[in-house]
Design an enzyme around this catalytic site. Structure first.
Site: not given
Length: 120
Positions: A63, A70
């Site tokens: 994650e 991102e």
């Protein structure tokens, strides 16, 4: 020693950033905490703890890598671009794979003793 402490502080900031800004990171952290609480309830053996903790670490790490990807993609390509989308989708897919396998591991290790407690 100063460099080491600075590196440690930067890493802690990164974990905090992911927890503050990413709802999925908070979900995974809470799920990991629940798994640990359940492990305490059923008195997991050391090897079982090692496997559960490794699964949690893999999901949380995935994650955080997804968050880094991102952020980097958003910086490099502020406009929507097909290649940028693929990079983000693949990183998110890695988290999904890690979370799904982690859930299966949790069910395999925690499921039988929890079932035994419930069935009493």
């Amino acid at each position: 020693m100063r460099k080491f402490i600075h590196s440690f502080a930067v890493a802690i900031y990164g974990i905090g950033f992911a927890l503050r800004t990413q709802s999925h990171m908070r979900f995974h952290a809470i799920a990991g905490l629940i798994a640990c609480c359940l492990g305490l309830i059923v008195s997991l053996k050391p090897l079982e703890w090692a496997i559960i903790l490794l699964a949690i670490a893999v999901v949380v790490s995935a994650e955080m890598i997804n968050t880094a990807v991102e952020q980097a993609v958003n910086l490099a390509s502020p406009d929507i671009h097909p290649v940028a989308k693929v990079a983000k989708d693949v990183a998110a897919g890695a988290v999904l794979v890690a979370a799904a396998i982690s859930a299966i591991i949790g069910l395999l290790i925690l499921g039988p003793p929890l079932w035994h407690l419930i069935a009493k």
